[in-house]
Scaffold this motif. Structure first.
Motif, PDB file in Angstrom:
ATOM      1  N   PHE A   1      -1.123   1.180  -5.943  1.00 21.83           N
ATOM      2  CA  PHE A   1      -1.938   0.923  -4.763  1.00 21.83           C
ATOM      3  C   PHE A   1      -1.869   2.092  -3.780  1.00 21.83           C
ATOM      4  CE2 PHE A   1      -1.175  -3.569  -6.087  1.00 21.83           C
ATOM      5  CZ  PHE A   1      -2.503  -3.875  -6.347  1.00 21.83           C
TER       6      PHE A   1
ATOM      7  N   ILE B   1      -4.383   4.594  -5.083  1.00 23.11           N
ATOM      8  CA  ILE B   1      -5.745   4.130  -4.799  1.00 23.11           C
ATOM      9  C   ILE B   1      -6.088   4.374  -3.329  1.00 23.11           C
ATOM     10  CG2 ILE B   1      -7.199   2.068  -4.609  1.00 23.11           C
ATOM     11  CD1 ILE B   1      -5.743   0.980  -7.080  1.00 23.11           C
TER      12      ILE B   1
ATOM     13  N   PRO C   1     -11.010   0.039  -0.862  1.00 26.45           N
ATOM     14  CA  PRO C   1     -10.296  -0.793  -1.840  1.00 26.45           C
ATOM     15  C   PRO C   1      -9.795  -2.112  -1.255  1.00 26.45           C
ATOM     16  CG  PRO C   1      -8.974   1.115  -1.201  1.00 26.45           C
ATOM     17  CD  PRO C   1     -10.340   1.338  -0.662  1.00 26.45           C
TER      18      PRO C   1
ATOM     19  N   THR D   1      -8.184  -4.488  -6.139  1.00 24.68           N
ATOM     20  CA  THR D   1      -7.547  -3.326  -5.522  1.00 24.68           C
ATOM     21  C   THR D   1      -6.972  -3.631  -4.146  1.00 24.68           C
ATOM     22  OG1 THR D   1      -9.744  -2.608  -4.742  1.00 24.68           O
ATOM     23  CG2 THR D   1      -8.913  -1.622  -6.775  1.00 24.68           C
ATOM     24  N   ASN D   2      -6.803  -4.907  -3.839  1.00 23.68           N
ATOM     25  CA  ASN D   2      -6.161  -5.299  -2.584  1.00 23.68           C
ATOM     26  C   ASN D   2      -4.948  -6.165  -2.939  1.00 23.68           C
ATOM     27  OD1 ASN D   2      -5.366  -6.679  -0.179  1.00 23.68           O
ATOM     28  ND2 ASN D   2      -7.388  -6.293   0.698  1.00 23.68           N
TER      29      ASN D   2
ATOM     30  N   TRP E   1       0.819  -1.210   0.000  1.00 25.12           N
ATOM     31  CA  TRP E   1       0.000   0.000   0.000  1.00 25.12           C
ATOM     32  C   TRP E   1       0.854   1.262   0.000  1.00 25.12           C
ATOM     33  CZ3 TRP E   1      -4.708  -0.165  -1.547  1.00 25.12           C
ATOM     34  CH2 TRP E   1      -5.519  -1.270  -1.284  1.00 25.12           C
TER      35      TRP E   1
END
Length: 230
Positions: free
Chosen positions: A127, A130, A172, A178-179, A121
């Motif tokens: 990521f 996001i 997300p 999105t993970n 992340w």
């Protein structure tokens, strides 16, 4: 005499390999359909207040929208603030790609927010973008409800609750694509993690009349008189 091509049966073999997974997904989708039909029936029959009733949620957000529309200058200022936050984020993203270095964070998760603990992340620019886009939007929605003028206190508390639930639901981290951690597990297991997880979720819902109540222990591990007292 021509030898048969070895690859001729490959499509059939591939279909045969996918058959068990396809049948499992079809069974899970049918169970899901039945649960949803039962839930909709209960909502239609519920004449009182239910925190899960979509009609109550819609009425609550309608009350918030009416108050915001009654003060257009405030709403316009809030929208301008969100646009500025997005512009700052896109500038940070562009600078990160231009200089090939980690992105300077525009917003960070709260100290008690464990959803974005995975290193991807922060280390993966896609990521990271996001994550920050979501956090900016979630904080803005929360402020929008909190700052809505003239709201009845009870309606405001209800709206705050619904907004938190909605923003948590669309995080997300809740979606495979999105993970990063779930995406890796899905690729490694060829989707079996999703199949098993969906099945367990339906098991819990069927045990609690359509409500999702995740057990904190394995109830099958207890036996009356052996490891469970009367």
């Amino acid at each position: 005499m021509t030898e048969p091509r070895g690859g001729a049966s490959d499509p059939d073999e591939a279909r045969a390999a996918r058959q068990p997974a396809t049948e499992a997904w079809n069974e899970l989708m049918e169970r899901s359909r039945q649960l949803m039909a039962g839930w909709q029936q209960r909502m239609a029959e519920d004449e009182g207040f239910s925190i899960l009733n979509p009609t109550i949620a819609a009425q609550t957000f309608m009350a918030v929208a009416q108050q915001l529309l009654a003060h257009p200058a405030r709403l316009q200022a809030a929208q301008a603030g969100l646009a500025e936050d997005y512009a700052r984020l896109w500038k940070a993203i562009a600078q990160s790609f231009e200089h090939k270095q980690p992105m300077e964070p525009v917003i960070e998760p709260g100290g008690d927010d464990r959803r974005f603990k995975d290193a991807e992340w922060s280390q993966n620019p896609v990521f990271d973008a996001i994550k920050q886009y979501y956090l900016l939007t979630a904080n803005w929605c929360d402020r929008l409800v909190n700052d809505a003028p003239g709201l009845d206190p009870q309606v405001k508390r209800r709206a705050q609750f619904y907004m938190r639930q909605f923003m948590s639901a669309i995080a997300p981290t809740n979606f495979v694509a999105t993970n990063p951690k779930v995406l890796k597990a899905t690729l490694d297991s060829q989707g079996q993690n999703l199949l098993q997880g969906f099945g367990r979720m339906l098991d819990h819902m069927e045990q609690h009349d359509g409500r999702l109540q995740i057990p904190l222990s394995d109830t099958s591990a207890f036996e009356l008189g052996r490891n469970l007292a009367t």
